[in-house]
Design an enzyme around this catalytic site. Structure first.
Site, PDB file in Angstrom:
ATOM      1  N   ALA A   1       5.262   2.763  -0.359  1.00  0.00           N
ATOM      2  CA  ALA A   1       4.869   2.724   1.051  1.00  0.00           C
ATOM      3  C   ALA A   1       3.954   1.549   1.346  1.00  0.00           C
ATOM      4  CB  ALA A   1       4.156   4.037   1.414  1.00  0.00           C
ATOM      5  N   LYS A   2       3.325   0.997   0.325  1.00  0.00           N
ATOM      6  CA  LYS A   2       2.352  -0.078   0.531  1.00  0.00           C
ATOM      7  C   LYS A   2       2.992  -1.379   0.993  1.00  0.00           C
ATOM      8  CE  LYS A   2      -1.247   2.367  -0.652  1.00  0.00           C
ATOM      9  NZ  LYS A   2      -2.302   2.745   0.324  1.00  0.00           N
ATOM     10  N   ASP A   3       4.303  -1.516   0.837  1.00  0.00           N
ATOM     11  CA  ASP A   3       4.986  -2.695   1.388  1.00  0.00           C
ATOM     12  C   ASP A   3       4.696  -2.821   2.879  1.00  0.00           C
ATOM     13  OD1 ASP A   3       6.089  -3.141  -1.068  1.00  0.00           O
ATOM     14  OD2 ASP A   3       8.172  -2.903  -0.436  1.00  0.00           O
TER      15      ASP A   3
ATOM     16  N   THR B   1      -0.368  -1.330  -3.701  1.00  0.00           N
ATOM     17  CA  THR B   1      -0.673  -2.321  -2.666  1.00  0.00           C
ATOM     18  C   THR B   1      -0.682  -3.711  -3.274  1.00  0.00           C
ATOM     19  OG1 THR B   1      -2.020  -0.723  -1.456  1.00  0.00           O
ATOM     20  CG2 THR B   1      -2.320  -3.038  -0.894  1.00  0.00           C
TER      21      THR B   1
END
Length: 346
Positions: free
Chosen positions: A47-49, A79
């Protein structure tokens, strides 16, 4: 005339629009319908993209990032990988301060993506000069033409999920979602997604997941930072020993705390039942769902979405290693026998 090639310009164009996958066997005992938002389908496998691209492109738009700049960040691994990936494509140098709690797989992955990595002790106070927070600040201060992403205290972390993850889940469920379950580390994922969903329907329940050893849940309940809550734990990317301003506690209804062992075993169980090879924090998220179900949060009409934030490949030396699991005391003889049983056909 040459026909146009159906291709993306680079991997950054693949960020977002991750699938919603129905969970079946592993939640068969829980009432309602249950879906996983599988963030491992992002090109950086987490999800950090979303926040990496959003924050970097905002900095470019404002002229803060320019040719020759260096991007500095504090990370538990995911991240950092996303920032390193974006930095490589966009032509920036990337320096990362990483917690020693991060898996070897994550740390090696950061180096493979061209990042300069500084591994810092995990179990020190946030204000300790050796902590990854303080090391990143120092590197930023000492590095000309650098920016510090500072995801824990950057409102753009939350905004990224408000603009992307929340709308995607709303559209994918056709506005029928009743419950969102997500882990809280920096708080950007749960806060940004929740803020959007509650704007669309104030009745959506947002159920947070925290770790034992973290201060997040108690701060939500009492508004006080209690150092007595802090002790070492193994789950990465979940919980904190400080209060990130990226977390909007007002849009989170409640928290439950999960253990290292239960979360690890749940992650392994997800892969064996649903065919989704997920990370440690995904196991924590589904363990949270299990605990909320036991408390009676769901009924036959519930439409529940749980966010699986990353991929199991980041944890091969940890939760998917028999040696590591045994070293932690997470595999008793009965569990180990169940997991390693092999039927040979003769």
């Amino acid at each position: 005339m040459q026909k146009p090639i159906d291709a993306y310009n680079n991997v950054l164009e693949l960020v977002g629009n991750t699938p919603l996958v129905k969970l079946n066997r592993i939640v068969s005992h829980i009432p309602g319908e249950h879906y996983a938002k599988v963030e491992a389908f992002n090109p950086g496998h987490s999800a950090k993209d979303r926040i990496a691209i959003f924050i970097i492109e905002e900095a470019e738009r404002k002229g803060i990032l320019k040719k020759g700049s260096t991007i500095v960040e504090t990370t538990s691994g995911n991240t950092g990988f996303s920032i390193a990936m974006a930095s490589m494509i966009k032509g920036y140098k990337c320096i990362l301060a990483v917690s020693s709690k991060s898996s070897k797989d994550k740390i090696e992955g950061l180096k493979a993506m061209g990042a300069e990595v500084h591994v810092c002790p995990a179990h020190v106070a946030a204000e300790d000069p050796r902590s990854y927070y303080e090391v990143a600040k120092r590197i930023h201060k000492e590095t000309p033409n650098s920016i510090y992403i500072n995801q824990y205290f950057n409102e753009l972390n939350t905004e990224a999920h408000y603009r992307t993850t929340g709308p995607e889940i709303w559209e994918q469920t056709k506005g029928q979602i009743t419950h969102l379950i997500a882990c809280s580390g920096t708080g950007g994922t749960i806060s940004g997604t929740a803020r959007f969903l509650k704007e669309m329907n104030a009745d959506v329940k947002v159920l947070g997941v925290d770790a034992y050893g973290s201060v997040i849940a108690k701060y939500h309940e009492t508004g006080t930072f209690d150092e007595k809550e802090i002790f070492p734990y193994r789950i990465e990317g979940l919980g904190k020993n400080l209060i990130p301003t990226a977390t909007d506690f007002s849009v989170i209804d409640t928290f439950t705390k999960v253990t290292d062992k239960e979360s690890a075993l749940m992650a392994r169980n997800i892969s064996k039942t649903e065919g989704l090879f997920v990370g440690y924090t995904s196991g924590a998220a589904l363990q949270g769902m299990e605990q909320y179900a036991a408390q009676g949060y769901f009924n036959k009409d519930s439409i529940v979405v749980v966010i699986f934030p990353d991929h199991g490949s980041r944890y091969m030396s940890k939760i998917y290693s028999e040696d590591w699991m045994n070293d932690q005391g997470f595999l008793d003889k009965k569990t180990q026998a169940q997991e390693t049983a092999i039927n040979y056909i003769k």
